[in-house]
Scaffold this active site. Structure first.
Site, PDB file in Angstrom:
ATOM      1  N   ASP A  65       0.869  -1.171   0.000  1.00 63.60           N
ATOM      2  CA  ASP A  65       0.000   0.000   0.000  1.00 63.60           C
ATOM      3  C   ASP A  65       0.913   1.230   0.000  1.00 63.60           C
ATOM      4  O   ASP A  65       1.535   1.549   1.015  1.00 63.60           O
ATOM      5  CB  ASP A  65      -0.889  -0.035   1.254  1.00 63.60           C
ATOM      6  CG  ASP A  65      -1.809   1.174   1.347  1.00 63.60           C
ATOM      7  OD1 ASP A  65      -1.625   2.151   0.594  1.00 63.60           O
ATOM      8  OD2 ASP A  65      -2.731   1.131   2.191  1.00 63.60           O
ATOM      9  N   TYR A 157      -7.064  16.278  -5.337  1.00 62.63           N
ATOM     10  CA  TYR A 157      -6.284  15.692  -6.445  1.00 62.63           C
ATOM     11  C   TYR A 157      -5.377  16.758  -7.085  1.00 62.63           C
ATOM     12  O   TYR A 157      -4.197  16.509  -7.355  1.00 62.63           O
ATOM     13  CB  TYR A 157      -7.279  15.123  -7.461  1.00 62.63           C
ATOM     14  CG  TYR A 157      -6.675  14.345  -8.606  1.00 62.63           C
ATOM     15  CD1 TYR A 157      -6.196  13.052  -8.420  1.00 62.63           C
ATOM     16  CD2 TYR A 157      -6.602  14.899  -9.880  1.00 62.63           C
ATOM     17  CE1 TYR A 157      -5.661  12.335  -9.488  1.00 62.63           C
ATOM     18  CE2 TYR A 157      -6.078  14.184 -10.941  1.00 62.63           C
ATOM     19  CZ  TYR A 157      -5.611  12.900 -10.743  1.00 62.63           C
ATOM     20  OH  TYR A 157      -5.084  12.187 -11.799  1.00 62.63           O
ATOM     21  N   LYS A 161      -1.354  16.690  -7.235  1.00 66.86           N
ATOM     22  CA  LYS A 161      -0.647  16.625  -8.522  1.00 66.86           C
ATOM     23  C   LYS A 161       0.240  17.856  -8.747  1.00 66.86           C
ATOM     24  O   LYS A 161       1.289  17.755  -9.389  1.00 66.86           O
ATOM     25  CB  LYS A 161      -1.651  16.446  -9.660  1.00 66.86           C
ATOM     26  CG  LYS A 161      -2.378  15.101  -9.632  1.00 66.86           C
ATOM     27  CD  LYS A 161      -1.407  13.927  -9.691  1.00 66.86           C
ATOM     28  CE  LYS A 161      -2.109  12.580  -9.837  1.00 66.86           C
ATOM     29  NZ  LYS A 161      -1.149  11.461  -9.903  1.00 66.86           N
ATOM     30  N   ILE A 190      -6.958  10.214 -20.132  1.00 68.75           N
ATOM     31  CA  ILE A 190      -6.519   8.912 -20.661  1.00 68.75           C
ATOM     32  C   ILE A 190      -7.607   7.886 -20.327  1.00 68.75           C
ATOM     33  O   ILE A 190      -8.102   7.853 -19.194  1.00 68.75           O
ATOM     34  CB  ILE A 190      -5.178   8.475 -20.013  1.00 68.75           C
ATOM     35  CG1 ILE A 190      -4.124   9.613 -20.068  1.00 68.75           C
ATOM     36  CG2 ILE A 190      -4.651   7.203 -20.663  1.00 68.75           C
ATOM     37  CD1 ILE A 190      -3.659  10.044 -21.417  1.00 68.75           C
TER      38      ILE A 190
HETATM   39  P1  NAP Z   1      -6.146   3.326 -12.536  1.00 73.97           P
HETATM   40  O1  NAP Z   1      -6.430   2.610 -13.810  1.00 73.97           O
HETATM   41  O2  NAP Z   1      -7.248   3.633 -11.600  1.00 73.97           O
HETATM   42  O3  NAP Z   1      -4.984   2.518 -11.770  1.00 73.97           O
HETATM   43  C1  NAP Z   1      -4.547   2.958 -10.523  1.00 73.97           C
HETATM   44  C2  NAP Z   1      -3.344   2.157 -10.103  1.00 73.97           C
HETATM   45  O4  NAP Z   1      -2.840   2.667  -8.859  1.00 73.97           O
HETATM   46  C3  NAP Z   1      -3.668   0.677  -9.878  1.00 73.97           C
HETATM   47  O5  NAP Z   1      -2.546  -0.063 -10.281  1.00 73.97           O
HETATM   48  C4  NAP Z   1      -3.816   0.590  -8.359  1.00 73.97           C
HETATM   49  O6  NAP Z   1      -3.521  -0.695  -7.827  1.00 73.97           O
HETATM   50  C5  NAP Z   1      -2.737   1.585  -7.928  1.00 73.97           C
HETATM   51  N1  NAP Z   1      -2.968   2.078  -6.572  1.00 73.97           N
HETATM   52  C6  NAP Z   1      -3.943   2.928  -6.144  1.00 73.97           C
HETATM   53  N2  NAP Z   1      -3.828   3.125  -4.823  1.00 73.97           N
HETATM   54  C7  NAP Z   1      -2.793   2.363  -4.404  1.00 73.97           C
HETATM   55  C8  NAP Z   1      -2.201   2.132  -3.134  1.00 73.97           C
HETATM   56  N3  NAP Z   1      -2.636   2.733  -2.018  1.00 73.97           N
HETATM   57  N4  NAP Z   1      -1.134   1.294  -3.071  1.00 73.97           N
HETATM   58  C9  NAP Z   1      -0.678   0.683  -4.191  1.00 73.97           C
HETATM   59  N5  NAP Z   1      -1.195   0.857  -5.420  1.00 73.97           N
HETATM   60  C10 NAP Z   1      -2.244   1.697  -5.515  1.00 73.97           C
HETATM   61  O7  NAP Z   1      -5.451   4.745 -12.817  1.00 73.97           O
HETATM   62  P2  NAP Z   1      -4.771   5.365 -14.142  1.00 73.97           P
HETATM   63  O8  NAP Z   1      -5.793   6.123 -14.869  1.00 73.97           O
HETATM   64  O9  NAP Z   1      -3.935   4.342 -14.826  1.00 73.97           O
HETATM   65  O10 NAP Z   1      -3.823   6.453 -13.455  1.00 73.97           O
HETATM   66  C11 NAP Z   1      -2.458   6.217 -13.175  1.00 73.97           C
HETATM   67  C12 NAP Z   1      -1.829   7.538 -12.724  1.00 73.97           C
HETATM   68  O11 NAP Z   1      -1.999   8.517 -13.750  1.00 73.97           O
HETATM   69  C13 NAP Z   1      -2.477   8.111 -11.469  1.00 73.97           C
HETATM   70  O12 NAP Z   1      -1.491   8.717 -10.676  1.00 73.97           O
HETATM   71  C14 NAP Z   1      -3.418   9.158 -12.023  1.00 73.97           C
HETATM   72  O13 NAP Z   1      -3.673  10.184 -11.106  1.00 73.97           O
HETATM   73  C15 NAP Z   1      -2.628   9.657 -13.217  1.00 73.97           C
HETATM   74  N6  NAP Z   1      -3.436  10.306 -14.242  1.00 73.97           N
HETATM   75  C16 NAP Z   1      -4.429   9.615 -14.888  1.00 73.97           C
HETATM   76  C17 NAP Z   1      -5.171  10.274 -15.858  1.00 73.97           C
HETATM   77  C18 NAP Z   1      -6.268   9.605 -16.618  1.00 73.97           C
HETATM   78  O14 NAP Z   1      -6.957  10.306 -17.398  1.00 73.97           O
HETATM   79  N7  NAP Z   1      -6.488   8.324 -16.481  1.00 73.97           N
HETATM   80  C19 NAP Z   1      -4.911  11.617 -16.153  1.00 73.97           C
HETATM   81  C20 NAP Z   1      -3.892  12.274 -15.468  1.00 73.97           C
HETATM   82  C21 NAP Z   1      -3.149  11.607 -14.521  1.00 73.97           C
HETATM   83  P3  NAP Z   1      -4.677  -1.808  -7.575  1.00 73.97           P
HETATM   84  O15 NAP Z   1      -5.068  -2.355  -8.930  1.00 73.97           O
HETATM   85  O16 NAP Z   1      -4.006  -2.831  -6.740  1.00 73.97           O
HETATM   86  O17 NAP Z   1      -5.804  -1.096  -6.914  1.00 73.97           O
END
Ligand code: NAP
Length: 250
Positions: A65, A157, A161, A190
């Site tokens: 975690d 958030y 960020k 994304i």
């Molecule tokens: P996602 O699909 O929701 O995946 C989140 C990931 O973070 C999963 O692997 C999850 O693991 C892990 N995670 C969350 N809390 C955790 C914890 N306490 N300990 C360990 N692992 C944890 O998110 P995503 O869209 O790929 O986003 C990835 C990053 O990009 C994030 O930092 C997000 O803020 C950033 N981002 C995303 C977007 C977008 O549009 N998607 C845009 C800007 C920035 P589990 O599977 O084990 O839960």
């Protein structure tokens, strides 16, 4: 496709089970790195590690975690003991807990700050010693365009960020003399589990703000990480690279 340029390097990617982190882990493995895939549980981290191995790469899953400082410290100890080094750190794990500021609970605030910002500090603090020793390293922190411009309903958030960006620039200054670069990536919208729950009307509104008129794919972010992790980017540090289809232009 990778070019094997990271052969002999060890990368650690948090949030590697899904979405952007999974694509990053797969890309860095194709680039030749051994990749430690971190997520909350062994069950969620293992499929990415298995996909990498099936693709001919090297990978280990690791469950921790990231919002818990002592757990990250213990994980770093175990990982360095087993692998000897970590050369590339990608802080990608993240959550959102959206609410208007006046209604936001302390739990919503604290969970996002701990997961999205403080985790970057703890992984960097405990893994960068091995980079310093080897006089080579890459830290890549996944921020967001929301950290640049803010967003109603996402004060927690956005603060996390924006903090990631300021943190990245500060460590870039601290670590530069040891041949370690630190950069942030600010993705726009994304298509992942994080954005999937958004209603169609909001998606359409967001799309109108994207000059390239499409949402990004996790692979779009992964190729930016691949570049920043490589020697091709060795003169770039303290930079924020937007991967957003032109959504935010400074
Ligand atoms: P996602 O699909 O929701 O995946 C989140 C990931 O973070 C999963 O692997 C999850 O693991 C892990 N995670 C969350 N809390 C955790 C914890 N306490 N300990 C360990 N692992 C944890 O998110 P995503 O869209 O790929 O986003 C990835 C990053 O990009 C994030 O930092 C997000 O803020 C950033 N981002 C995303 C977007 C977008 O549009 N998607 C845009 C800007 C920035 P589990 O599977 O084990 O839960």
């Amino acid at each position: 496709m990778g070019n094997g340029e990271q052969r002999g390097k060890v990368a650690l990617v948090t949030g590697a089970s899904r979405g952007i982190g999974r694509a990053v882990a797969i890309q860095l493995a194709r680039d030749g790195a051994k990749v430690i895939c971190v997520s909350r549980s062994e069950a969620s981290a293992t499929p990415t590690a298995e996909a990498i191995r099936a693709d001919g790469g090297e990978s280990d899953p690791f469950a921790v975690d990231v919002s818990r400082a002592e757990a990250v410290q213990a994980a770093c100890r175990d990982i360095l003991e087993k692998h000897g080094r970590v050369d590339i750190l990608v802080n990608c794990a993240g959550i959102n807990r959206d609410n208007m500021c006046l209604l936001m609970t302390d739990d919503e605030w604290n969970a996002v700050l701990a997961t999205d910002l403080s985790s970057c500090f703890h992984w960097t603090k405990h893994l960068c010693r091995s980079m310093v020793r080897n006089r080579w390293g890459r830290v890549i922190n996944i921020s967001s365009v929301i950290g640049l411009v803010g967003n109603g309903g996402q004060a927690n958030y956005a603060a996390a960020k924006a903090g990631v960006i300021a943190f990245t620039k500060s460590i870039a200054r601290e670590l530069a003399s040891r041949n370690i670069t630190a950069n942030a990536i600010a993705p726009g919208f994304i298509d992942t589990d994080m954005t999937a729950p958004l209603p169609e009307a909001i998606r359409e509104k967001v799309l109108e703000q994207i000059p390239l008129r499409k949402f990004g794919r996790p692979e779009d972010v992964a190729s930016a990480v691949s570049f920043l992790a490589s020697d091709r980017s060795s003169y770039i540090t303290g930079h924020v690279l937007n991967v957003d289809g032109g959504m935010v232009m400074a």
